[in-house]
Design a protein around this motif. Sequence first.
Motif, PDB file in Angstrom:
ATOM      1  N   ASP A  32       3.355  61.894  58.498  1.00  0.00           N
ATOM      2  CA  ASP A  32       2.184  62.323  59.275  1.00  0.00           C
ATOM      3  C   ASP A  32       1.189  61.168  59.487  1.00  0.00           C
ATOM      4  O   ASP A  32       0.084  61.390  59.970  1.00  0.00           O
ATOM      5  CB  ASP A  32       1.494  63.516  58.595  1.00  0.00           C
ATOM      6  CG  ASP A  32       0.973  63.166  57.206  1.00  0.00           C
ATOM      7  OD1 ASP A  32       1.030  61.971  56.823  1.00  0.00           O
ATOM      8  OD2 ASP A  32       0.509  64.080  56.499  1.00  0.00           O
ATOM      9  N   GLY A  33       1.560  59.960  59.085  1.00  0.00           N
ATOM     10  CA  GLY A  33       0.706  58.808  59.361  1.00  0.00           C
ATOM     11  C   GLY A  33      -0.175  58.391  58.197  1.00  0.00           C
ATOM     12  O   GLY A  33      -0.793  57.323  58.227  1.00  0.00           O
ATOM     13  N   ARG A  34      -0.245  59.233  57.162  1.00  0.00           N
ATOM     14  CA  ARG A  34      -1.049  58.852  55.998  1.00  0.00           C
ATOM     15  C   ARG A  34      -0.425  57.657  55.296  1.00  0.00           C
ATOM     16  O   ARG A  34       0.802  57.543  55.229  1.00  0.00           O
ATOM     17  CB  ARG A  34      -1.115  60.015  55.004  1.00  0.00           C
ATOM     18  CG  ARG A  34      -2.196  61.041  55.288  1.00  0.00           C
ATOM     19  CD  ARG A  34      -2.159  62.138  54.232  1.00  0.00           C
ATOM     20  NE  ARG A  34      -0.806  62.675  54.040  1.00  0.00           N
ATOM     21  CZ  ARG A  34      -0.256  62.915  52.857  1.00  0.00           C
ATOM     22  NH1 ARG A  34      -0.927  62.672  51.733  1.00  0.00           N
ATOM     23  NH2 ARG A  34       0.971  63.420  52.771  1.00  0.00           N
ATOM     24  N   VAL A  35      -1.258  56.793  54.764  1.00  0.00           N
ATOM     25  CA  VAL A  35      -0.774  55.651  53.991  1.00  0.00           C
ATOM     26  C   VAL A  35      -1.513  55.633  52.669  1.00  0.00           C
ATOM     27  O   VAL A  35      -2.733  55.802  52.619  1.00  0.00           O
ATOM     28  CB  VAL A  35      -1.024  54.315  54.752  1.00  0.00           C
ATOM     29  CG1 VAL A  35      -0.646  53.125  53.888  1.00  0.00           C
ATOM     30  CG2 VAL A  35      -0.241  54.288  56.053  1.00  0.00           C
ATOM     31  N   ARG A  36      -0.807  55.487  51.574  1.00  0.00           N
ATOM     32  CA  ARG A  36      -1.420  55.474  50.249  1.00  0.00           C
ATOM     33  C   ARG A  36      -0.867  54.276  49.487  1.00  0.00           C
ATOM     34  O   ARG A  36       0.318  53.966  49.587  1.00  0.00           O
ATOM     35  CB  ARG A  36      -1.047  56.772  49.522  1.00  0.00           C
ATOM     36  CG  ARG A  36      -1.658  56.945  48.156  1.00  0.00           C
ATOM     37  CD  ARG A  36      -1.382  58.358  47.653  1.00  0.00           C
ATOM     38  NE  ARG A  36       0.039  58.595  47.395  1.00  0.00           N
ATOM     39  CZ  ARG A  36       0.658  58.264  46.248  1.00  0.00           C
ATOM     40  NH1 ARG A  36      -0.009  57.694  45.263  1.00  0.00           N
ATOM     41  NH2 ARG A  36       1.936  58.528  46.081  1.00  0.00           N
ATOM     42  N   THR A  37      -1.719  53.587  48.746  1.00  0.00           N
ATOM     43  CA  THR A  37      -1.197  52.491  47.921  1.00  0.00           C
ATOM     44  C   THR A  37      -1.457  52.817  46.451  1.00  0.00           C
ATOM     45  O   THR A  37      -2.395  53.545  46.108  1.00  0.00           O
ATOM     46  CB  THR A  37      -1.848  51.134  48.246  1.00  0.00           C
ATOM     47  OG1 THR A  37      -3.248  51.247  48.017  1.00  0.00           O
ATOM     48  CG2 THR A  37      -1.574  50.692  49.660  1.00  0.00           C
ATOM     49  N   GLN A  38      -0.608  52.281  45.627  1.00  0.00           N
ATOM     50  CA  GLN A  38      -0.679  52.547  44.196  1.00  0.00           C
ATOM     51  C   GLN A  38      -0.257  51.266  43.482  1.00  0.00           C
ATOM     52  O   GLN A  38       0.690  50.614  43.892  1.00  0.00           O
ATOM     53  CB  GLN A  38       0.315  53.677  43.900  1.00  0.00           C
ATOM     54  CG  GLN A  38       0.396  54.102  42.460  1.00  0.00           C
ATOM     55  CD  GLN A  38       1.393  55.263  42.311  1.00  0.00           C
ATOM     56  OE1 GLN A  38       1.533  56.121  43.186  1.00  0.00           O
ATOM     57  NE2 GLN A  38       2.114  55.254  41.202  1.00  0.00           N
ATOM     58  N   THR A  39      -1.007  50.893  42.436  1.00  0.00           N
ATOM     59  CA  THR A  39      -0.663  49.671  41.705  1.00  0.00           C
ATOM     60  C   THR A  39       0.046  50.034  40.408  1.00  0.00           C
ATOM     61  O   THR A  39      -0.403  50.913  39.679  1.00  0.00           O
ATOM     62  CB  THR A  39      -1.936  48.855  41.409  1.00  0.00           C
ATOM     63  OG1 THR A  39      -2.561  48.562  42.651  1.00  0.00           O
ATOM     64  CG2 THR A  39      -1.600  47.557  40.705  1.00  0.00           C
ATOM     65  N   GLU A  40       1.137  49.378  40.174  1.00  0.00           N
ATOM     66  CA  GLU A  40       1.891  49.598  38.935  1.00  0.00           C
ATOM     67  C   GLU A  40       1.919  48.280  38.170  1.00  0.00           C
ATOM     68  O   GLU A  40       1.934  47.209  38.765  1.00  0.00           O
ATOM     69  CB  GLU A  40       3.342  49.986  39.259  1.00  0.00           C
ATOM     70  CG  GLU A  40       3.518  51.319  39.954  1.00  0.00           C
ATOM     71  CD  GLU A  40       3.347  52.508  39.015  1.00  0.00           C
ATOM     72  OE1 GLU A  40       3.535  52.318  37.789  1.00  0.00           O
ATOM     73  OE2 GLU A  40       3.025  53.600  39.511  1.00  0.00           O
ATOM     74  N   ILE A  41       1.900  48.369  36.847  1.00  0.00           N
ATOM     75  CA  ILE A  41       2.064  47.168  36.036  1.00  0.00           C
ATOM     76  C   ILE A  41       3.511  47.125  35.538  1.00  0.00           C
ATOM     77  O   ILE A  41       4.004  48.090  34.958  1.00  0.00           O
ATOM     78  CB  ILE A  41       1.101  47.180  34.821  1.00  0.00           C
ATOM     79  CG1 ILE A  41      -0.359  47.247  35.299  1.00  0.00           C
ATOM     80  CG2 ILE A  41       1.333  45.958  33.928  1.00  0.00           C
ATOM     81  CD1 ILE A  41      -0.821  46.060  36.118  1.00  0.00           C
ATOM     82  N   ILE A  42       4.166  46.018  35.815  1.00  0.00           N
ATOM     83  CA  ILE A  42       5.549  45.850  35.360  1.00  0.00           C
ATOM     84  C   ILE A  42       5.551  44.833  34.232  1.00  0.00           C
ATOM     85  O   ILE A  42       5.040  43.722  34.384  1.00  0.00           O
ATOM     86  CB  ILE A  42       6.445  45.393  36.524  1.00  0.00           C
ATOM     87  CG1 ILE A  42       6.506  46.515  37.575  1.00  0.00           C
ATOM     88  CG2 ILE A  42       7.841  45.036  36.025  1.00  0.00           C
ATOM     89  CD1 ILE A  42       7.201  46.132  38.828  1.00  0.00           C
ATOM     90  N   ASP A  43       6.089  45.249  33.096  1.00  0.00           N
ATOM     91  CA  ASP A  43       6.111  44.359  31.934  1.00  0.00           C
ATOM     92  C   ASP A  43       7.436  43.596  31.938  1.00  0.00           C
ATOM     93  O   ASP A  43       8.489  44.158  31.686  1.00  0.00           O
ATOM     94  CB  ASP A  43       5.961  45.209  30.661  1.00  0.00           C
ATOM     95  CG  ASP A  43       5.823  44.332  29.434  1.00  0.00           C
ATOM     96  OD1 ASP A  43       5.381  43.172  29.574  1.00  0.00           O
ATOM     97  OD2 ASP A  43       6.179  44.806  28.337  1.00  0.00           O
ATOM     98  N   VAL A  44       7.363  42.305  32.255  1.00  0.00           N
ATOM     99  CA  VAL A  44       8.578  41.485  32.305  1.00  0.00           C
ATOM    100  C   VAL A  44       8.865  40.944  30.908  1.00  0.00           C
ATOM    101  O   VAL A  44       8.024  40.305  30.286  1.00  0.00           O
ATOM    102  CB  VAL A  44       8.420  40.328  33.320  1.00  0.00           C
ATOM    103  CG1 VAL A  44       9.604  39.368  33.251  1.00  0.00           C
ATOM    104  CG2 VAL A  44       8.266  40.881  34.735  1.00  0.00           C
TER     105      VAL A  44
END
Length: 223
Positions: A32-44
Motif C-alpha cells: 500500500d506504499g507504506r515504508v518502515r525502517t527498523q534497526t537491528e544489531i548484529i553481533d559478529v
Amino acid sequence: MRDAEGWFSVIGVDLDAEPGAHRAELTFSYADGRVRTQTEIIDVQSKEFPTTRLTVEPKYVELSEENEARAAREREEINAIYDELTAEAYWTEPFTVPIPGTTGGRNFGHRRIFNEQPRNPHSGADLKATNGTEIFAANRGRVVLAKNLFFSGNAVFIDHGLGVYTVYLHLSEILVEAGAMVERGELIGLAGATGRVTGPHLHWGVRVLDARVDPFSLIGLGE
Ligand SMILES: [Zn+2]
C-alpha cells in the motif's frame, strides 16, 4: 525470502568484518506504499582462519608490468559487476552445490603471506574436481562474465539478483555466454586448472551484497 513462518532476510558478513556489534538497517516497503525502517544489531563473532607463510623466489610472486596492468583492469571490471544491484531475485529455489554430492570445500578465508607480503584472503571454497568435471549453476541467474581472467583463468560469474553472485573459476571450458539466463543445475562449464593455480579444482565463490561469504553457508537456506 519466505518460508512457512513468514519473511526472512539474509545478510552476508564479509570474512574481513570486525567482530562485535554491527548495525543493520532494514527497510520494509508494503504494497500500500507504506515504508518502515527498523534497526537491528548484529553481533559478529570472531573466527580464526588459517595463515600460511611462504618464502619463494621473487619471480614466482612478481608480475610483469603487462600482467600487472591486465590484472588491475580485470579487478576494476569485477568491482563494476559487484557494484550493480539487480533489484529482483532471479531464483525461486534453494541454492545447490555446483558439483553434485560435494559436501564441503577447502580453504575459505585462508590467508597466505608470500615473502612477508599478505595476499588477499581466499574468498571462496576449493572443490575437488578433475579436468573435465561438469560444473552446474548453483541457482537461476544471469551470466554477467564468461571469459579468461589472468588470476582466475576461465571464469563464469552469475548474478542471481538482490546482490547475490556466484563465481566459478579455473575452468577448462566455459559453456555459457555473458548475458544468458541460466537455470539452477544448468551445465555452465568443465573444471580445469586455468589461471594461476597448481592443479585442477573448482574455485567456487559467493558474494552477498559485496560480502565474501563461505559458499556452503548458502546451502540449506530457504529449504
Ligand atoms: Zn580457490
